[in-house]
Design an enzyme around this catalytic site. Sequence first.
Site, PDB file in Angstrom:
ATOM      1  CB  SER A  63      -0.937   0.006   1.208  1.00 42.33           C
ATOM      2  OG  SER A  63      -1.916  -0.987   1.040  1.00 42.33           O
ATOM      3  CD  GLU A  65       5.815   0.074  -1.959  1.00 42.04           C
ATOM      4  OE1 GLU A  65       4.988  -0.775  -1.600  1.00 42.04           O
ATOM      5  OE2 GLU A  65       6.710   0.517  -1.209  1.00 42.04           O
ATOM      6  CB  CYS A  87      -5.929  -4.834   2.352  1.00 35.70           C
ATOM      7  SG  CYS A  87      -6.384  -5.618   3.908  1.00 35.70           S
ATOM      8  CG  HIS A  95       5.492  -1.325   9.316  1.00 33.41           C
ATOM      9  ND1 HIS A  95       6.858  -1.325   9.309  1.00 33.41           N
ATOM     10  CD2 HIS A  95       5.113  -1.268   8.014  1.00 33.41           C
ATOM     11  CE1 HIS A  95       7.296  -1.278   8.052  1.00 33.41           C
ATOM     12  NE2 HIS A  95       6.256  -1.245   7.252  1.00 33.41           N
ATOM     13  CG  PHE A 120      -8.172   6.398   0.740  1.00 30.63           C
ATOM     14  CD1 PHE A 120      -6.794   6.472   0.815  1.00 30.63           C
ATOM     15  CD2 PHE A 120      -8.856   5.777   1.774  1.00 30.63           C
ATOM     16  CE1 PHE A 120      -6.110   5.937   1.896  1.00 30.63           C
ATOM     17  CE2 PHE A 120      -8.185   5.235   2.865  1.00 30.63           C
ATOM     18  CZ  PHE A 120      -6.808   5.322   2.923  1.00 30.63           C
ATOM     19  NE  ARG A 134     -15.142  -2.650   7.598  1.00 30.98           N
ATOM     20  CZ  ARG A 134     -15.495  -3.421   8.626  1.00 30.98           C
ATOM     21  NH1 ARG A 134     -15.159  -4.710   8.662  1.00 30.98           N
ATOM     22  NH2 ARG A 134     -16.191  -2.915   9.635  1.00 30.98           N
TER      23      ARG A 134
HETATM   24  C1  DLZ Z   1       5.710  -3.934   5.332  1.00 36.91           C
HETATM   25  C2  DLZ Z   1       4.225  -4.013   5.273  1.00 36.91           C
HETATM   26  C3  DLZ Z   1       3.469  -4.460   6.375  1.00 36.91           C
HETATM   27  C4  DLZ Z   1       4.110  -4.867   7.668  1.00 36.91           C
HETATM   28  N1  DLZ Z   1       2.142  -4.551   6.323  1.00 36.91           N
HETATM   29  C5  DLZ Z   1       1.497  -4.197   5.201  1.00 36.91           C
HETATM   30  C6  DLZ Z   1       0.080  -4.270   5.118  1.00 36.91           C
HETATM   31  O1  DLZ Z   1      -0.634  -4.699   6.041  1.00 36.91           O
HETATM   32  N2  DLZ Z   1      -0.503  -3.887   3.952  1.00 36.91           N
HETATM   33  C7  DLZ Z   1       0.214  -3.419   2.877  1.00 36.91           C
HETATM   34  O2  DLZ Z   1      -0.394  -3.069   1.865  1.00 36.91           O
HETATM   35  N3  DLZ Z   1       1.552  -3.343   2.931  1.00 36.91           N
HETATM   36  C8  DLZ Z   1       2.210  -3.718   4.039  1.00 36.91           C
HETATM   37  N4  DLZ Z   1       3.571  -3.644   4.105  1.00 36.91           N
HETATM   38  C9  DLZ Z   1       4.322  -3.270   2.881  1.00 36.91           C
HETATM   39  C10 DLZ Z   1       4.429  -1.759   2.636  1.00 36.91           C
HETATM   40  O3  DLZ Z   1       3.230  -1.218   2.128  1.00 36.91           O
HETATM   41  C11 DLZ Z   1       5.552  -1.485   1.604  1.00 36.91           C
HETATM   42  O4  DLZ Z   1       5.335  -2.277   0.463  1.00 36.91           O
HETATM   43  C12 DLZ Z   1       6.941  -1.778   2.150  1.00 36.91           C
HETATM   44  O5  DLZ Z   1       7.155  -1.105   3.372  1.00 36.91           O
HETATM   45  C13 DLZ Z   1       8.039  -1.379   1.131  1.00 36.91           C
HETATM   46  O6  DLZ Z   1       7.994   0.025   0.882  1.00 36.91           O
END
Ligand code: DLZ
Length: 162
Positions: A63, A65, A87, A95, A120, A134
């Site tokens: 997310s 990115e 999600c 984090h 969004f 959801r």
């Molecule tokens: C690292 C991470 C974590 C712990 N959890 C999620 C999440 O629940 N949902 C999600 O879309 N992405 C998560 N990420 C990855 C981050 O969005 C991102 O891809 C990394 O930190 C690399 O920039």
Amino acid sequence: MGTTNLSAYNPDLVPDAGEMRFGIVVSDWNNEITWSLLDGAIATLKKHGATSDNIVVSHVPGSFELTLGAQFLAEYDDLDAVICLGCVIQGETPHFTYICQGVTQGITQLNLEYNIPFIFGVLTTLDMEQAKARSGGKHGNKGYEAAVTAIRMAALQREMEK
Ligand code: DLZ
């Protein structure tokens, strides 16, 4: 009470999307959820007249990115709206908060910098169960809502340009 479908809407109030072109950027993190959002968004766009040729999909790793992925789409294509789907599920560390803040602020900024809507469509839930509810479960599918919002905002912009 607990089974409200948050995606219920009146289809008659949604403008025709036949002439509109959409970008969808979807995060592959938690893809069991996000790909259901993607299916829901595409089905809803088509239900309101959008053609497959006018729906461009890009995948990003997580997310965080979504913002840059959405910007790429807006820069390299001629779109009426960009839908951002992801999600984020709360874990044991902060984090979750940082990713949610990053993507929320990023998408807000894109809305203000470009002259098209960025929608969004990111679930931010406490657990997987809430996310499932959801993304095609008892609370509907956030992908439907994101698609309807994209069509409505694109139509609003077209109306302004007349
Ligand atoms: C690292 C991470 C974590 C712990 N959890 C999620 C999440 O629940 N949902 C999600 O879309 N992405 C998560 N990420 C990855 C981050 O969005 C991102 O891809 C990394 O930190 C690399 O920039």
